[in-house]
Design a protein around this motif. Structure first.
Motif, PDB file in Angstrom:
ATOM      1  N   HIS A 133      -2.630  29.625  20.648  1.00  0.00           N
ATOM      2  CA  HIS A 133      -1.718  30.502  21.364  1.00  0.00           C
ATOM      3  C   HIS A 133      -0.963  31.370  20.370  1.00  0.00           C
ATOM      4  O   HIS A 133      -0.881  31.053  19.172  1.00  0.00           O
ATOM      5  CB  HIS A 133      -0.737  29.700  22.224  1.00  0.00           C
TER       6      HIS A 133
ATOM      7  N   GLU B 203      -2.842  32.927  25.254  1.00  0.00           N
ATOM      8  CA  GLU B 203      -3.353  31.570  25.069  1.00  0.00           C
ATOM      9  C   GLU B 203      -4.846  31.545  25.348  1.00  0.00           C
ATOM     10  O   GLU B 203      -5.308  32.126  26.336  1.00  0.00           O
ATOM     11  CB  GLU B 203      -2.620  30.603  25.998  1.00  0.00           C
TER      12      GLU B 203
ATOM     13  N   ASP C  46       2.892  36.788  25.445  1.00  0.00           N
ATOM     14  CA  ASP C  46       2.324  35.483  25.117  1.00  0.00           C
ATOM     15  C   ASP C  46       0.842  35.483  25.457  1.00  0.00           C
ATOM     16  O   ASP C  46       0.443  35.988  26.520  1.00  0.00           O
ATOM     17  CB  ASP C  46       3.034  34.375  25.899  1.00  0.00           C
TER      18      ASP C  46
END
Length: 361
Positions: free
Chosen positions: A88, A83, A81
């Motif tokens: 994101h 961001e 992940d």
């Protein structure tokens, strides 16, 4: 003189490169503008693994019993992940056997292979969140997020093939202030994340999860509704789904009752099917977990107005959180089909005992 000139040139080049070299630790800067302020980039890797030992005893059409046992790894997920400001992204890779269910030979003798489960770009602002790519859909993630025992049993809509947890497309979701509700809409190919698009039709999806009393003791109460309008296969077969659920999303107790009606299954637009299920997950004391889930699936209402083509299933489990990322479970499952369903779905009449571990970072 020539050596001095060459040395000066090399020193000048090295100094220029050192000045222009970007800092890739925790920052992301556009290559076209050195004057732009670098963005703060947050990157988080993730890992989830299910491992189990399973003993299964199966009954055939004549009533004879056969048994089998194995060590297995039902799920491996690797996630990344990222961001930066309001943008994101996520990449989720899962490992699966290379051969389909029932096949003995696949890639390299049926090795595990990697495939994309999710891969999308997203943007969040003022309560809105938009995603595009291989995106999680709106129904199964909400129901499994309430159950929170995916290692013990998947959502029956996923295991029966009525719904998929992700697909190639885009969706947007808006969360109302004070968490009264979220509402979402999306469009996707309709074949699921495991298959390429096979027709010109696209699926449309709408869903909402409403907390009617977001303050006080009834805050965990939620009502979920979702509808998917779509098609599947090369024949553009109808594939519509309507889902409703009453959920309790508490800390010690999580529970739900839900039902899904399907117009069209397995590329047959005239077939009708429905499935209902209920579950409860309890943590009476810290680290100790109990869960029970039951489902009832009517496979084809056209051939079965009297309920003779059904599969009932119940799973019970007890687990203990050994460490924050590691939980161990003991689970028991009984699948009980009618005679017609047993003939159509071989090895669907069974009971199974499992020892399961789940680790997640």
């Amino acid at each position: 003189m020539k050596r001095s000139l060459v040395a000066a040139l090399l020193l000048s080049s090295t100094s220029a490169l050192a000045q222009e070299e970007p800092n890739f630790v925790g920052t992301a800067a556009p290559a076209t503008s050195a004057a732009t302020t670098p963005l703060t980039l947050q990157v988080k890797p993730g890992l989830e693994v299910f491992a189990q030992y399973a003993y299964r005893r199966t009954l055939d059409e004549s009533g004879r019993s056969q048994w089998f046992h194995q060590f297995d790894v039902p799920r491996v997920h690797l996630a990344l992940d990222a961001e930066a400001e309001d943008a994101h992204g996520r990449v989720l890779i899962e490992a699966v056997r290379s051969a389909s269910e029932g096949a003995l030979i696949g890639v390299a003798g049926d090795s595990w292979v990697m495939r994309l489960r999710e891969a999308y770009a997203g943007y969040s602002k003022y309560g809105f969140e938009g995603r595009a790519g291989v995106v999680p859909l709106l129904t199964i993630p909400e129901l499994e997020g309430t159950w929170m025992l995916r290692a013990v049993a998947p959502d029956p809509r996923e295991s029966s093939g009525l719904l998929t947890p992700a697909d190639v497309g885009a969706n947007v979701r808006y969360t109302l202030p004070k968490d009264y509700a979220w509402v979402g809409v999306g469009a996707q190919n309709g074949e699921g994340y495991t298959n390429r698009e096979l027709n010109r039709g696209k699926n449309a999806e709408a869903a909402a999860s409403i907390h009617p009393l977001p303050a006080g003791p009834l805050k965990p109460l939620a009502v979920f509704v979702g509808y998917q309008l779509g098609s599947s296969g090369t024949g553009l077969a109808r594939a519509d789904r309507a889902t409703g659920a009453l959920l309790w999303q508490g800390d010690m107790i999580r529970a739900g009752a839900s039902a899904t009606y399907a117009w069209g299954t397995k590329d047959d637009g005239s077939q009708r099917s429905w499935i209902a299920d209920g579950f409860i997950r309890a943590e009476p004391i810290e680290h100790l977990l109990f869960g029970v889930r039951g489902s009832f699936w009517v496979r084809d209402t056209r051939k079965d107005p009297a309920g003779k083509d059904t599969v009932a299933m119940v799973t019970g489990a007890a687990g203990y959180e050994i460490a924050t990322p590691l939980t161990a479970f003991a689970a028991f499952t009984r699948s009980l089909p009618t005679d017609r369903a047993r003939t159509a779905v071989p090895e669907s009449d069974y009971w199974e005992a499992r020892l399961i571990s789940r680790i997640v970072f």
